[in-house]
Write a protein that holds these residues in place. Structure first.
Motif, PDB file in Angstrom:
ATOM      1  N   GLU A   6      65.242  38.743  42.792  1.00 17.58           N
ATOM      2  CA  GLU A   6      64.390  38.523  41.389  1.00 17.58           C
ATOM      3  C   GLU A   6      62.883  38.377  41.666  1.00 17.58           C
ATOM      4  N   TRP A  36      72.332  35.998  34.518  1.00 15.72           N
ATOM      5  CA  TRP A  36      71.448  35.043  35.015  1.00 15.72           C
ATOM      6  C   TRP A  36      71.726  33.539  34.688  1.00 15.72           C
ATOM      7  N   TYR A  37      71.387  32.672  35.597  1.00 17.90           N
ATOM      8  CA  TYR A  37      71.528  31.271  35.607  1.00 17.90           C
ATOM      9  C   TYR A  37      70.214  30.678  35.945  1.00 17.90           C
ATOM     10  N   ARG A  38      69.981  29.284  35.438  1.00 22.57           N
ATOM     11  CA  ARG A  38      68.831  28.595  35.731  1.00 22.57           C
ATOM     12  C   ARG A  38      69.237  27.289  36.089  1.00 22.57           C
ATOM     13  N   ARG A  45      73.188  23.816  37.486  1.00 21.43           N
ATOM     14  CA  ARG A  45      72.736  25.230  37.092  1.00 21.43           C
ATOM     15  C   ARG A  45      73.478  25.512  35.958  1.00 21.43           C
ATOM     16  N   VAL A  48      72.804  31.384  31.641  1.00 23.61           N
ATOM     17  CA  VAL A  48      71.647  31.678  30.660  1.00 23.61           C
ATOM     18  C   VAL A  48      72.242  32.883  30.009  1.00 23.61           C
ATOM     19  N   ASP A  89      62.692  25.365  29.099  1.00 23.06           N
ATOM     20  CA  ASP A  89      62.862  26.482  29.510  1.00 23.06           C
ATOM     21  C   ASP A  89      62.703  26.482  31.211  1.00 23.06           C
ATOM     22  N   TYR A  93      65.243  30.664  37.995  1.00 23.86           N
ATOM     23  CA  TYR A  93      66.352  31.395  37.490  1.00 23.86           C
ATOM     24  C   TYR A  93      66.912  32.287  38.528  1.00 23.86           C
ATOM     25  N   CYS A  95      69.520  35.238  39.829  1.00 22.37           N
ATOM     26  CA  CYS A  95      70.361  36.493  39.417  1.00 22.37           C
ATOM     27  C   CYS A  95      71.674  36.327  40.178  1.00 22.37           C
ATOM     28  N   GLY A 113      65.912  33.212  43.582  1.00 29.13           N
ATOM     29  CA  GLY A 113      65.424  32.589  42.582  1.00 29.13           C
ATOM     30  C   GLY A 113      64.171  33.057  42.275  1.00 29.13           C
TER      31      GLY A 113
END
Length: 120
Positions: A6, A36-38, A45, A48, A89, A93, A95, A113
């Motif tokens: 990322e 995509w996670y965050r 987690r 997104v 936000d 983040y 992938c 991340g």
């Protein structure tokens, strides 16, 4: 070499924009749904956005209308365009790719991340 890398995170003000990129290896990207996670500090987690091979996308309610996920199959890259960013936000983040390897299943891949910080 990592399968998912990322980039694009950083510090941005409330209301600003960032574009995250995830460069994938061919084996991680081809035949993969990309996501995509965050993860925010002290929180679990969360998913997104996701994009399938046919380009169809889904979003968490919290980002609908503000974030856009896309993929460039020629470059093995998935993007997350984030507009109208809010302090909530703020998160790391990640992938994610689920690479289908057979009719029986596939292999998960995670990036390390990238940190997004939205200041108020």
């Amino acid at each position: 070499q990592a399968d998912l890398v990322e980039s694009g995170g950083g510090l941005v003000q409330d209301g600003g924009s960032l574009r995250l990129s995830c460069a994938a290896s061919r084996r991680a990207f081809t035949r993969s749904t990309m996501k995509w996670y965050r993860q925010a500090p002290g929180k679990q987690r969360e998913l997104v956005a996701s994009i399938a091979l046919d380009g169809s996308a889904n979003y968490a309610d919290s980002v609908k209308g503000r974030f856009t996920i896309s993929r460039d199959n020629a470059k093995n890259t998935v993007y997350l365009q984030m507009n109208s960013l809010k302090p909530e936000d703020t998160a790391v983040y990640y992938c994610y790719a689920y690479a289908v390897t057979s009719v029986e299943g596939g292999i998960e891949h995670w990036g390390k991340g990238t940190l997004v910080t939205v200041s108020s």
